[in-house]
Design a protein around this motif. Structure first.
Motif, PDB file in Angstrom:
ATOM      1  N   PRO A 150       0.809  -1.230   0.000  1.00  0.00           N
ATOM      2  CA  PRO A 150       0.000   0.000   0.000  1.00  0.00           C
ATOM      3  C   PRO A 150       0.843   1.281   0.000  1.00  0.00           C
ATOM      4  N   LEU A 151       1.975   1.256   0.720  1.00  0.00           N
ATOM      5  CA  LEU A 151       2.774   2.483   0.810  1.00  0.00           C
ATOM      6  C   LEU A 151       3.337   2.868  -0.555  1.00  0.00           C
ATOM      7  N   GLU A 152       3.866   1.873  -1.256  1.00  0.00           N
ATOM      8  CA  GLU A 152       4.418   2.154  -2.578  1.00  0.00           C
ATOM      9  C   GLU A 152       3.318   2.586  -3.544  1.00  0.00           C
ATOM     10  N   THR A 153       2.140   1.926  -3.416  1.00  0.00           N
ATOM     11  CA  THR A 153       1.028   2.305  -4.287  1.00  0.00           C
ATOM     12  C   THR A 153       0.666   3.761  -4.068  1.00  0.00           C
ATOM     13  N   LEU A 154       0.619   4.146  -2.783  1.00  0.00           N
ATOM     14  CA  LEU A 154       0.249   5.522  -2.440  1.00  0.00           C
ATOM     15  C   LEU A 154       1.222   6.506  -3.088  1.00  0.00           C
ATOM     16  N   LEU A 155       2.513   6.233  -2.939  1.00  0.00           N
ATOM     17  CA  LEU A 155       3.507   7.160  -3.491  1.00  0.00           C
ATOM     18  C   LEU A 155       3.461   7.175  -5.013  1.00  0.00           C
ATOM     19  N   ALA A 156       3.335   5.993  -5.610  1.00  0.00           N
ATOM     20  CA  ALA A 156       3.342   5.918  -7.074  1.00  0.00           C
ATOM     21  C   ALA A 156       2.128   6.649  -7.650  1.00  0.00           C
ATOM     22  N   THR A 157       0.946   6.439  -7.046  1.00  0.00           N
ATOM     23  CA  THR A 157      -0.239   7.084  -7.614  1.00  0.00           C
ATOM     24  C   THR A 157      -0.225   8.586  -7.318  1.00  0.00           C
ATOM     25  N   TRP A 158       0.381   8.979  -6.206  1.00  0.00           N
ATOM     26  CA  TRP A 158       0.507  10.412  -5.910  1.00  0.00           C
ATOM     27  C   TRP A 158       1.365  11.084  -6.974  1.00  0.00           C
ATOM     28  N   GLY A 159       2.480  10.427  -7.299  1.00  0.00           N
ATOM     29  CA  GLY A 159       3.335  10.946  -8.362  1.00  0.00           C
ATOM     30  C   GLY A 159       2.582  10.994  -9.682  1.00  0.00           C
ATOM     31  N   LEU A 160       1.819   9.944  -9.920  1.00  0.00           N
ATOM     32  CA  LEU A 160       1.047   9.869 -11.154  1.00  0.00           C
ATOM     33  C   LEU A 160       0.052  11.017 -11.240  1.00  0.00           C
ATOM     34  N   SER A 161      -0.557  11.353 -10.086  1.00  0.00           N
ATOM     35  CA  SER A 161      -1.537  12.435 -10.110  1.00  0.00           C
ATOM     36  C   SER A 161      -0.861  13.746 -10.494  1.00  0.00           C
ATOM     37  N   LEU A 162       0.369  13.953  -9.986  1.00  0.00           N
ATOM     38  CA  LEU A 162       1.098  15.180 -10.355  1.00  0.00           C
ATOM     39  C   LEU A 162       1.423  15.184 -11.849  1.00  0.00           C
ATOM     40  N   ILE A 163       1.820  14.018 -12.343  1.00  0.00           N
ATOM     41  CA  ILE A 163       2.160  13.920 -13.780  1.00  0.00           C
ATOM     42  C   ILE A 163       0.926  14.238 -14.632  1.00  0.00           C
ATOM     43  N   LEU A 164      -0.212  13.640 -14.261  1.00  0.00           N
ATOM     44  CA  LEU A 164      -1.429  13.868 -15.044  1.00  0.00           C
ATOM     45  C   LEU A 164      -1.832  15.342 -15.006  1.00  0.00           C
ATOM     46  N   GLN A 165      -1.751  15.937 -13.811  1.00  0.00           N
ATOM     47  CA  GLN A 165      -2.112  17.361 -13.705  1.00  0.00           C
ATOM     48  C   GLN A 165      -1.242  18.217 -14.614  1.00  0.00           C
ATOM     49  N   GLN A 166       0.078  17.949 -14.546  1.00  0.00           N
ATOM     50  CA  GLN A 166       0.992  18.780 -15.325  1.00  0.00           C
ATOM     51  C   GLN A 166       0.816  18.524 -16.819  1.00  0.00           C
ATOM     52  N   ALA A 167       0.496  17.279 -17.168  1.00  0.00           N
ATOM     53  CA  ALA A 167       0.287  16.960 -18.581  1.00  0.00           C
ATOM     54  C   ALA A 167      -0.905  17.749 -19.124  1.00  0.00           C
ATOM     55  N   VAL A 168      -1.990  17.780 -18.344  1.00  0.00           N
ATOM     56  CA  VAL A 168      -3.173  18.525 -18.778  1.00  0.00           C
ATOM     57  C   VAL A 168      -2.857  20.018 -18.819  1.00  0.00           C
ATOM     58  N   ARG A 169      -2.087  20.478 -17.822  1.00  0.00           N
ATOM     59  CA  ARG A 169      -1.734  21.896 -17.780  1.00  0.00           C
ATOM     60  C   ARG A 169      -0.922  22.275 -19.008  1.00  0.00           C
ATOM     61  N   THR A 170      -0.011  21.394 -19.403  1.00  0.00           N
ATOM     62  CA  THR A 170       0.807  21.684 -20.581  1.00  0.00           C
ATOM     63  C   THR A 170      -0.045  21.612 -21.842  1.00  0.00           C
ATOM     64  N   GLY A 171      -0.939  20.625 -21.891  1.00  0.00           N
ATOM     65  CA  GLY A 171      -1.728  20.428 -23.106  1.00  0.00           C
ATOM     66  C   GLY A 171      -2.807  21.481 -23.296  1.00  0.00           C
ATOM     67  N   PHE A 172      -3.529  21.798 -22.228  1.00  0.00           N
ATOM     68  CA  PHE A 172      -4.689  22.690 -22.348  1.00  0.00           C
ATOM     69  C   PHE A 172      -4.418  24.088 -21.804  1.00  0.00           C
ATOM     70  N   GLY A 173      -3.271  24.288 -21.188  1.00  0.00           N
ATOM     71  CA  GLY A 173      -2.983  25.592 -20.586  1.00  0.00           C
ATOM     72  C   GLY A 173      -3.477  25.628 -19.153  1.00  0.00           C
ATOM     73  N   PRO A 174      -2.902  26.529 -18.342  1.00  0.00           N
ATOM     74  CA  PRO A 174      -3.210  26.525 -16.912  1.00  0.00           C
ATOM     75  C   PRO A 174      -4.550  27.181 -16.566  1.00  0.00           C
ATOM     76  N   THR A 175      -5.134  27.909 -17.517  1.00  0.00           N
ATOM     77  CA  THR A 175      -6.342  28.661 -17.153  1.00  0.00           C
ATOM     78  C   THR A 175      -7.577  27.762 -17.155  1.00  0.00           C
ATOM     79  N   ASN A 176      -8.619  28.229 -16.466  1.00  0.00           N
ATOM     80  CA  ASN A 176      -9.874  27.484 -16.431  1.00  0.00           C
ATOM     81  C   ASN A 176     -10.474  27.387 -17.826  1.00  0.00           C
TER      82      ASN A 176
END
Lengths: 540, 439
Positions: free
Chosen positions: A339-365
């Motif tokens: 569970p601990l590794e899963t938590l860290l890996a998915t947390w990192g993944l969430s940051l990656i996904l956020q930044q990917a969307v931010r790069t793709g669609f721009g940071p604005t709403n």
């Protein structure tokens, strides 16, 4: 300068008056219309206000049309040419006074006549006066409401005329309320009239009535003051009862949002035991799918805009579900039981996904529009129910029922339950457990994607969308009892109704803290949550 | 939070790697050093990821545009300007770390950056210790004046107080009852404290006619708050909402206002943190007539502003991108810094800090901004109403430019304080006790 202008206006007005006397009424109306319209070229709020008032008093048949154009920002002027135009939806200009089309290129300094809030109030009042006798019942009703709000004594003759002719009960009541509002606001009316008016307004029983009654001048006779304060306390009692109903409704509505966000998690975390910190990002992806669908609809067939959500729901489910399966196959399946590794890996993944969307669609709403059936609100007794919330509640319930049905009656549901309850036994019965794992994770993610469609209607569509829901979702799943969908269902409604009853007294910040403290205490007492699972699943 | 140490480790490793590389191949490094001496470095400290990226990314872009323009015109002191962009990732402690990196490793001449007050507070000690210059472009709560910081955004007397004055005037609707609605952190709390004191003491508003309410960051369920505002507004007196709601929470707030039918003609909302950029994610038709107070609006038609907007659209490659108030603040701050550097002929921080007060540069709305001895600037104040297209119509403006006040005269703790870095060399001089060092 200003003095000179005022003199000129006065002179012109006097001239118009004289002309009117000489040439008869029709000419006078035309002259005052021109006079009134001339005010709009000054680009000054006071001048515009004078123009509106003169138009309303002119009795010209074009007055309502011009004022409506002003309200909609379609009234244009050219200071150079001293001309005022009405612009239609296609951008064509017509002379405001005559309605004749303007040929050729528009003037260079064309600009719309600006309005501010004070003017908007006067415009609504003037339009109310002018449309009291409209043929359209909706317009008449709106006009009566506008007069009720403006309480302008000048509307009284028009109001009396409208009352005499009105046949529709609802509009008649609105007209009577409007007349009562004027009577109460006027000095010099008799006490008997005022008492009758208070009775009419008290019958309305809403916040506007309360505002009107609270505003009655202090120098009224004791009888009137007493009647008013009695009416006020009557309305307040009524409203406080409705307040409780309203809080419960808000709680249900907030709970349905949380249910949508948490129910996917109830599957991945509750049933599979995977701590998926990227769950919120699945919700966010669903919201972006909605945005993309709406953009496509806007571009190719704007007429279908109201149906864009219907298309977005399955697409969001499929897209988020596919991403979920991909994540499960490439990351999570190597981390089962850690569970601990899963938590860290998915947390990192969430940051990656956020930044990917931010790069793709721009940071604005991103703007995701509400379809027409989800905009606005209606009154139910003393409370306001907004359509978007109503639809989201229905949607959340539908998703929940569909999910329960899927788990209960489909083969996939059966296999899923078998795998989570006893993996080794299920495998020995010939179920491909790793395939079921992937599909279950995909199902949880797909539901999160559908939640994103609903959330795009009430929240920001930004890369951070999911973060606001992840903690609350975990909270609800743990509180309701890990592994139990009904626990999530009851938990989300219970917590949010409690939250909404606390909020008016404690404020949003303290209310949230109080809820967290309550949950901590509750978990101390019942570590397995509201509905604890019994049996073999527990020891896994 | 777990990603901070990871990042730090990475940097340490990179640093160590760089150091050993320098030792091994000094010859290889020589051209890079030579090139570095030919440029003046300018630090850009804005979050490009995390919650604040939504607002701060634009400011990074506008700085790059301004620097590119300056380079086209021949640079500064005969050298090219070189932007150094770092990403503090909306993480307040990381702001301090990145500021330190910019100053001691990259040797930047000045830094343009920060958005939230908490990020500014976190970098203050770094700028003081390493003696560098920070230009801070966002409207803030005041109650601060630091030798190393130049505040190009509005102080409360350049935004909040004029907005309240407007609403209390006949044109604004003669508001008698006030809701102060804010996000729960330092800027709204301090601003509302100032406003509450101002309303009670200057406008003689009774305590029961003021409702103060705070919500958490990113709050999204506004149903209860909006119906509370409606109930508060039904007491028979004209009511207005003064909103210091910040960031993402604004969109759901305005959506709920629109859905519950709170019209600007009934209860107007004046916002201090909602600009063109925030409205871009919103259907603005139900919001027409709600207000915002700023020192700049994109819709103001001056030749300078039209040229700026055109330049911005060309630079960013998207004619739909809006401009906003903090962008103008960076525009002013950057040009002031350039003028000050040209005046003293060096980028030495102490000399530039001494030269900046008194520096004047045109703003985008037709006035001249002056840097004051308290390190704040003079600004016009505009009140704009939201239009159906998401822009603002200016309905009111101050007759002349308003000088920024570092310390509010309406708060008991700060009414005796003045900031003057020219004559007194002090950011918090107490005029009663005649000492430098606060209340």
């Amino acid at each position: 300068m200003a003095v000179a202008r005022a003199l000129l206006v006065a002179l012109a007005f006097a001239c118009a008056l004289v002309c009117g006397l000489a040439l008869g009424q029709a000419a006078a109306a035309a002259a005052t219309l021109d006079q009134a319209i001339a005010h709009f070229t000054a680009d000054d709020f006071d001048e515009t206000l004078a123009g509106v008032n003169e138009l309303a008093a002119s009795g010209s048949p074009r007055a309502a049309m011009i004022i409506t154009a002003l309200q909609d920002g379609k009234l244009m002027f050219s200071a150079e040419k001293k001309a005022v135009y009405i612009q239609d939806d296609l951008g064509n200009l017509a002379d405001a006074a005559t309605g004749r089309k303007v040929a050729g290129a528009p003037p260079d300094d064309l600009d719309n006549v600006r309005i501010n809030n004070r003017l908007r109030g006067s415009i609504a009042a003037a339009l109310g006066q002018l449309t009291l006798l409209s043929r359209d019942p909706q317009k008449r009703y709106a006009a009566a409401q506008a007069v009720f709000k403006s309480r302008a004594a000048s509307a009284l003759p028009a109001l009396e005329a409208a009352l005499a002719k009105e046949t529709d009960g609802r509009i008649k009541r609105a007209l009577e309320e409007a007349r009562a509002a004027i009577v109460l606001n006027q000095s010099g009316t008799s006490d008997a009239d005022k008492l009758a008016a208070i009775k009419v307004v008290a019958g309305r029983g809403d916040q506007d009535a309360l505002a009107l009654l609270a505003d009655i001048p202090a120098h009224e006779s004791p009888a009137v003051a007493r009647a008013a304060s009695a009416a006020i306390s009557g309305i307040k009692t009524r409203l406080s009862i409705w307040d409780a109903v309203q809080n419960a409704w808000y709680g249900i509505s907030l709970g349905s949002v949380l249910l949508l966000a948490a129910i996917g998690l109830a599957i991945t975390f509750g049933v599979m035991g995977v701590i998926n910190m990227a769950h919120g990002e699945m919700v966010m992806l669903g919201a972006y799918v909605t945005f993309v669908v709406q953009e496509a609809v806007r571009r190719y067939d704007p007429a279908l805009f109201d149906y864009s959500l219907a298309a977005a729901i399955p697409l969001a489910f499929l897209f988020a579900g596919a991403v979920g399966i991909l994540i499960e196959r490439t990351i999570i399946r190597f981390l089962y039981g850690r569970p601990l590794e899963t938590l860290l890996a998915t947390w990192g993944l969430s940051l990656i996904l956020q930044q990917a969307v931010r790069t793709g669609f721009g940071p604005t709403n991103k703007e995701v529009g509400n379809p027409s059936f989800m905009s606005g609100a209606f009154d139910l007794g003393g409370m306001v129910i907004t359509y978007n919330r109503l639809w989201i509640i229905c949607f959340a319930l539908a998703v929940f029922v569909a999910l329960i049905a899927l788990l209960r009656w489909s083969r996939f549901g059966l296999e899923m339950r078998a795998v989570t309850q006893n993996r080794a036994m299920a495998a020995s019965m010939g179920i491909r457990t790793s395939r079921i794992d992937a599909l279950t994770f995909g199902l949880g993610s797909g539901i999160a994607g559908m939640a994103g469609v609903a959330l795009s209607q009430i929240d920001n569509v930004s890369p951070n969308l999911g973060q606001g829901y992840i903690i609350d979702s975990f909270m609800v799943v743990v509180f309701g009892g890990v592994g139990n969908l009904w626990g999530t269902f009851v938990g989300s409604f219970l917590l949010d109704i409690a939250n909404k009853f606390l909020e008016p007294y404690a404020g949003a910040v303290l209310g949230k803290i109080a809820i967290l403290v309550l949950i901590i205490l509750f978990i101390q007492k019942r570590p397995r949550g509201l509905f604890a699972l019994r049996g073999r699943a527990v020891e896994a | 939070m777990s990603h901070t140490p990871t990042l730090k480790n990475l940097q340490l490793n990179r640093r160590r790697l760089l150091a050993s590389a320098t030792g091994l191949a000094a010859g290889l490094m020589a051209p890079r050093l030579a090139m570095a001496a030919d440029t003046i470095k300018v630090g850009i400290l804005h979050s490009l990821s995390g919650t604040m990226a939504i607002s701060e990314t634009t400011l990074k872009d506008v700085m790059l545009m301004l620097i590119a323009e300056q380079n086209q015109q021949g640079g500064l002191l005969g050298k090219k300007l070189e932007p150094v962009v770092v990403d503090p990732a909306s993480n307040w402690p990381l702001f301090a770390e990145k500021a330190r990196e910019l100053i001691s490793q990259d040797h930047v001449a000045a830094v343009f950056g920060c958005w939230t007050s908490v990020s500014r507070k976190s970098v203050l000690p770094v700028f003081k210790e390493l003696d560098n210059i920070l230009f801070y472009p966002v409207q803030y709560e005041g109650e601060e004046s630091q030798r190393n910081v130049f505040y190009t955004g509005a102080a409360p007397n350049q935004q909040a107080i004029p907005a309240v004055d407007y609403l209390a005037s006949a044109d604004g609707g003669s508001v008698k009852r006030w809701v102060l609605e804010g996000t729960d952190y330092v800027y709204p709390r301090t601003t509302n404290k100032i406003l509450e004191a101002y309303l009670k003491n200057e406008l003689k508003v009774a305590p029961e006619d003021i409702l103060i309410n705070y919500t958490p960051f990113g709050f999204s369920d506004w149903q209860t708050e909006v119906s509370r505002i409606k109930a508060f507004g039904s007491a028979g007196k004209k009511t207005a909402v003064v909103s210091t709601i910040n960031g993402d929470a604004n969109v759901p707030f305005y959506k709920e206002l629109g859905n519950q039918g709170v019209k600007a003609t009934d209860i107007p909302v004046v916002a201090f943190s909602v600009g063109e950029e925030e409205l871009a994610g919103l259907d603005t038709k139900p919001l027409v007539g709600h207000l915002a107070a700023w020192n700049y609006f994109e819709s103001i038609k001056t030749p300078a502003n039209l040229a700026f907007i055109k330049q911005w659209h060309e630079f960013i490659g998207n004619p739909k991108r809006t401009t906003n108030d903090p962008m103008e603040a960076h525009y002013i701050g950057f040009h002031m810094w350039v003028k000050a550097v040209e005046k003293v002929g060096t980028t030495d921080a102490d000399k530039v800090i001494a030269a900046l007060p008194g520096t004047q540069t045109p703003n985008l709305t037709g006035g001249i901004a002056t840097m004051l001895p308290n390190h704040h600037i003079t600004k016009p104040v505009y009140i704009g109403e939201i239009r159906p297209d998401g822009q603002f119509d200016v309905v009111w403006k101050t007759k002349r430019l308003v000088p920024g006040q570092a310390w509010s005269p309406y708060l008991p703790g700060s009414k005796d304080l003045v900031a003057d870095w020219v004559k007194l060399n002090c950011g918090n001089y107490n005029t009663v006790t005649k000492t430098c060092g606060g209340s």
